[in-house]
Design a protein around this motif. Structure first.
Motif, PDB file in Angstrom:
ATOM      1  N   GLU A   2      -2.186  12.173  -1.790  1.00 21.57           N
ATOM      2  CA  GLU A   2      -2.564  11.961  -3.189  1.00 21.57           C
ATOM      3  C   GLU A   2      -3.178  10.582  -3.409  1.00 21.57           C
ATOM      4  OE1 GLU A   2      -0.401  11.243  -7.414  1.00 21.57           O
ATOM      5  OE2 GLU A   2       0.375  12.912  -6.240  1.00 21.57           O
ATOM      6  N   LYS A   3      -2.682   9.597  -2.695  1.00 19.52           N
ATOM      7  CA  LYS A   3      -3.186   8.237  -2.893  1.00 19.52           C
ATOM      8  C   LYS A   3      -4.644   8.124  -2.480  1.00 19.52           C
ATOM      9  CE  LYS A   3       1.283   6.151  -2.976  1.00 19.52           C
ATOM     10  NZ  LYS A   3       2.061   4.966  -2.846  1.00 19.52           N
ATOM     11  N   GLU A   4      -5.046   8.885  -1.483  1.00 16.12           N
ATOM     12  CA  GLU A   4      -6.456   8.870  -1.084  1.00 16.12           C
ATOM     13  C   GLU A   4      -7.351   9.413  -2.186  1.00 16.12           C
ATOM     14  OE1 GLU A   4      -6.876  10.617   2.801  1.00 16.12           O
ATOM     15  OE2 GLU A   4      -5.929   8.888   3.752  1.00 16.12           O
ATOM     16  N   LYS A   5      -6.844  10.345  -2.976  1.00 12.09           N
ATOM     17  CA  LYS A   5      -7.614  10.847  -4.112  1.00 12.09           C
ATOM     18  C   LYS A   5      -7.844   9.734  -5.132  1.00 12.09           C
ATOM     19  CE  LYS A   5      -6.149  15.642  -3.743  1.00 12.09           C
ATOM     20  NZ  LYS A   5      -5.339  16.715  -4.327  1.00 12.09           N
ATOM     21  N   TYR A   6      -6.840   8.883  -5.313  1.00 10.21           N
ATOM     22  CA  TYR A   6      -6.994   7.753  -6.237  1.00 10.21           C
ATOM     23  C   TYR A   6      -7.983   6.731  -5.684  1.00 10.21           C
ATOM     24  CZ  TYR A   6      -3.758   9.126  -9.827  1.00 10.21           C
ATOM     25  OH  TYR A   6      -3.184   9.783 -10.878  1.00 10.21           O
ATOM     26  N   ILE A   7      -7.950   6.522  -4.396  1.00 11.28           N
ATOM     27  CA  ILE A   7      -8.913   5.600  -3.770  1.00 11.28           C
ATOM     28  C   ILE A   7     -10.329   6.134  -3.991  1.00 11.28           C
ATOM     29  CG2 ILE A   7      -9.758   4.614  -1.603  1.00 11.28           C
ATOM     30  CD1 ILE A   7      -6.797   4.885  -0.580  1.00 11.28           C
ATOM     31  N   GLU A   8     -10.539   7.381  -3.628  1.00 11.08           N
ATOM     32  CA  GLU A   8     -11.866   7.989  -3.750  1.00 11.08           C
ATOM     33  C   GLU A   8     -12.332   8.049  -5.197  1.00 11.08           C
ATOM     34  OE1 GLU A   8     -11.173  11.667  -1.685  1.00 11.08           O
ATOM     35  OE2 GLU A   8     -10.961  10.626   0.240  1.00 11.08           O
ATOM     36  N   SER A   9     -11.426   8.428  -6.097  1.00 11.24           N
ATOM     37  CA  SER A   9     -11.778   8.464  -7.524  1.00 11.24           C
ATOM     38  C   SER A   9     -12.098   7.070  -8.041  1.00 11.24           C
ATOM     39  CB  SER A   9     -10.634   9.066  -8.342  1.00 11.24           C
ATOM     40  OG  SER A   9     -10.425  10.402  -7.988  1.00 11.24           O
ATOM     41  N   GLY A  10     -11.310   6.085  -7.625  1.00 11.69           N
ATOM     42  CA  GLY A  10     -11.547   4.698  -8.037  1.00 11.69           C
ATOM     43  C   GLY A  10     -12.903   4.197  -7.592  1.00 11.69           C
ATOM     44  N   ILE A  11     -13.265   4.526  -6.368  1.00 14.91           N
ATOM     45  CA  ILE A  11     -14.584   4.122  -5.860  1.00 14.91           C
ATOM     46  C   ILE A  11     -15.686   4.756  -6.705  1.00 14.91           C
ATOM     47  CG2 ILE A  11     -16.186   4.401  -3.910  1.00 14.91           C
ATOM     48  CD1 ILE A  11     -13.707   3.970  -2.065  1.00 14.91           C
ATOM     49  N   SER A  53      -2.311  -0.287   4.807  1.00 13.08           N
ATOM     50  CA  SER A  53      -1.547   0.964   4.785  1.00 13.08           C
ATOM     51  C   SER A  53      -0.136   0.764   4.254  1.00 13.08           C
ATOM     52  CB  SER A  53      -1.497   1.595   6.174  1.00 13.08           C
ATOM     53  OG  SER A  53      -0.808   0.756   7.081  1.00 13.08           O
ATOM     54  N   ASP A  54       0.508  -0.342   4.601  1.00 11.44           N
ATOM     55  CA  ASP A  54       1.868  -0.588   4.109  1.00 11.44           C
ATOM     56  C   ASP A  54       1.867  -0.808   2.604  1.00 11.44           C
ATOM     57  OD1 ASP A  54       2.943  -0.330   6.639  1.00 11.44           O
ATOM     58  OD2 ASP A  54       2.897  -2.479   7.049  1.00 11.44           O
ATOM     59  N   TRP A  55       0.922  -1.588   2.121  1.00 14.91           N
ATOM     60  CA  TRP A  55       0.802  -1.806   0.679  1.00 14.91           C
ATOM     61  C   TRP A  55       0.537  -0.475  -0.019  1.00 14.91           C
ATOM     62  CZ3 TRP A  55      -3.540  -0.718  -2.274  1.00 14.91           C
ATOM     63  CH2 TRP A  55      -3.419  -1.059  -3.624  1.00 14.91           C
ATOM     64  N   LEU A  56      -0.364   0.318   0.549  1.00 14.28           N
ATOM     65  CA  LEU A  56      -0.746   1.590  -0.044  1.00 14.28           C
ATOM     66  C   LEU A  56       0.462   2.516  -0.191  1.00 14.28           C
ATOM     67  CD1 LEU A  56      -3.223   3.095  -1.087  1.00 14.28           C
ATOM     68  CD2 LEU A  56      -3.629   3.897   1.237  1.00 14.28           C
ATOM     69  N   ASN A  57       1.341   2.513   0.783  1.00 15.77           N
ATOM     70  CA  ASN A  57       2.542   3.354   0.721  1.00 15.77           C
ATOM     71  C   ASN A  57       3.445   2.982  -0.447  1.00 15.77           C
ATOM     72  OD1 ASN A  57       1.878   4.925   2.949  1.00 15.77           O
ATOM     73  ND2 ASN A  57       2.886   3.549   4.370  1.00 15.77           N
ATOM     74  N   GLU A  58       3.442   1.722  -0.827  1.00 14.50           N
ATOM     75  CA  GLU A  58       4.319   1.235  -1.898  1.00 14.50           C
ATOM     76  C   GLU A  58       3.628   1.174  -3.262  1.00 14.50           C
ATOM     77  OE1 GLU A  58       7.564   0.633  -1.324  1.00 14.50           O
ATOM     78  OE2 GLU A  58       7.181   1.258   0.738  1.00 14.50           O
ATOM     79  N   ALA A  59       2.303   1.181  -3.280  1.00 11.68           N
ATOM     80  CA  ALA A  59       1.540   0.981  -4.514  1.00 11.68           C
ATOM     81  C   ALA A  59       1.591   2.208  -5.417  1.00 11.68           C
ATOM     82  CB  ALA A  59       0.089   0.653  -4.184  1.00 11.68           C
ATOM     83  N   ASN A  60       1.592   1.942  -6.727  1.00 11.07           N
ATOM     84  CA  ASN A  60       1.470   3.058  -7.663  1.00 11.07           C
ATOM     85  C   ASN A  60      -0.020   3.319  -7.923  1.00 11.07           C
ATOM     86  OD1 ASN A  60       0.506   1.493  -9.956  1.00 11.07           O
ATOM     87  ND2 ASN A  60       2.606   0.829 -10.315  1.00 11.07           N
ATOM     88  N   LEU A  65      -5.922   1.834  -8.156  1.00  8.80           N
ATOM     89  CA  LEU A  65      -7.182   1.751  -8.897  1.00  8.80           C
ATOM     90  C   LEU A  65      -7.597   0.304  -9.114  1.00  8.80           C
ATOM     91  CD1 LEU A  65      -6.735   4.566 -11.573  1.00  8.80           C
ATOM     92  CD2 LEU A  65      -8.239   4.601  -9.562  1.00  8.80           C
ATOM     93  N   LEU A  66      -6.658  -0.547  -9.481  1.00  8.20           N
ATOM     94  CA  LEU A  66      -6.965  -1.950  -9.743  1.00  8.20           C
ATOM     95  C   LEU A  66      -7.574  -2.624  -8.509  1.00  8.20           C
ATOM     96  CD1 LEU A  66      -6.629  -4.038 -12.084  1.00  8.20           C
ATOM     97  CD2 LEU A  66      -4.532  -4.763 -10.941  1.00  8.20           C
ATOM     98  N   VAL A  67      -6.983  -2.399  -7.349  1.00 10.95           N
ATOM     99  CA  VAL A  67      -7.497  -3.011  -6.115  1.00 10.95           C
ATOM    100  C   VAL A  67      -8.851  -2.414  -5.741  1.00 10.95           C
ATOM    101  CG1 VAL A  67      -7.103  -3.229  -3.617  1.00 10.95           C
ATOM    102  CG2 VAL A  67      -5.267  -3.772  -5.240  1.00 10.95           C
ATOM    103  N   VAL A  68      -8.995  -1.106  -5.866  1.00 19.86           N
ATOM    104  CA  VAL A  68     -10.284  -0.472  -5.542  1.00 19.86           C
ATOM    105  C   VAL A  68     -11.376  -0.977  -6.482  1.00 19.86           C
ATOM    106  CG1 VAL A  68     -11.535   1.728  -5.506  1.00 19.86           C
ATOM    107  CG2 VAL A  68      -9.275   1.553  -4.430  1.00 19.86           C
ATOM    108  N   PHE A  69     -11.078  -1.056  -7.780  1.00 23.64           N
ATOM    109  CA  PHE A  69     -12.064  -1.587  -8.729  1.00 23.64           C
ATOM    110  C   PHE A  69     -12.442  -3.018  -8.366  1.00 23.64           C
ATOM    111  CE2 PHE A  69     -10.244   1.205 -12.417  1.00 23.64           C
ATOM    112  CZ  PHE A  69     -10.788   2.338 -11.842  1.00 23.64           C
ATOM    113  N   HIS A  70     -11.450  -3.819  -8.002  1.00 20.82           N
ATOM    114  CA  HIS A  70     -11.671  -5.221  -7.621  1.00 20.82           C
ATOM    115  C   HIS A  70     -12.625  -5.294  -6.426  1.00 20.82           C
ATOM    116  CE1 HIS A  70     -10.184  -9.462  -7.081  1.00 20.82           C
ATOM    117  NE2 HIS A  70     -10.610  -9.212  -5.849  1.00 20.82           N
TER     118      HIS A  70
END
Length: 143
Positions: A2-11, A53-60, A65-70
């Motif tokens: 699911e987190k990859e969907k947020y990464i891709e959507s954020g991009i 990857s470790d941060w991603l596992n813990e991130a909401n 989205l905030l990091v991807v937008f940045h």
């Protein structure tokens, strides 16, 4: 994942907002970013966003989205720098782009001992402001 969907959507969301092409991303499973306590970065040589990857596992989802937008704002900054170098039309004040160019050349990477130096960089202030603003828009869109 699911987190990859947020990464891709954020991009895609950021690319649309910035009127640029989306870029690829990679997840750092080797721990290079973890060792430096970095959630993500933009590699301008590879034109790639890399996420810890470790941060991603813990991130909401909002943190992702905030990091991807940045990082997408850094992509935009690099595009403006490249356009200025070519003598093409840019979408940002020329002096600002020149400052970004200088800071890209002498970039201060974040670590625990230089947080102020890192956050005082114009490219970081710009990316932080952009990412917060776009996240607020997205939250309103979702609500």
């Amino acid at each position: 994942m699911e987190k990859e969907k947020y990464i891709e959507s954020g991009i895609l969301i950021a690319a649309n907002e910035l009127d640029i092409e989306p870029v690829d991303y990679a997840i750092d499973y080797r721990g290079v970013l973890k060792d430096n306590d970095i959630s993500g970065l933009y590699d301008p040589v590879k034109n790639l966003i890399i996420l810890n990857s470790d941060w991603l596992n813990e991130a909401n989802n909002n943190e992702i989205l905030l990091v991807v937008f940045h990082e997408m704002r850094h992509v935009y900054q690099k595009i403006q720098i490249d356009l200025l170098r070519k003598g093409s039309e840019i979408k940002v004040d020329k002096q600002k782009v020149k400052a970004w160019e200088s800071e890209f050349s002498f970039y201060t990477i974040l670590n625990k001992s230089n947080i102020k130096l890192y956050t005082d960089q114009l490219i970081e202030k710009d990316a932080i402001d952009f990412s917060k603003s776009l996240l607020n828009k997205v939250i309103v869109w979702i609500s």
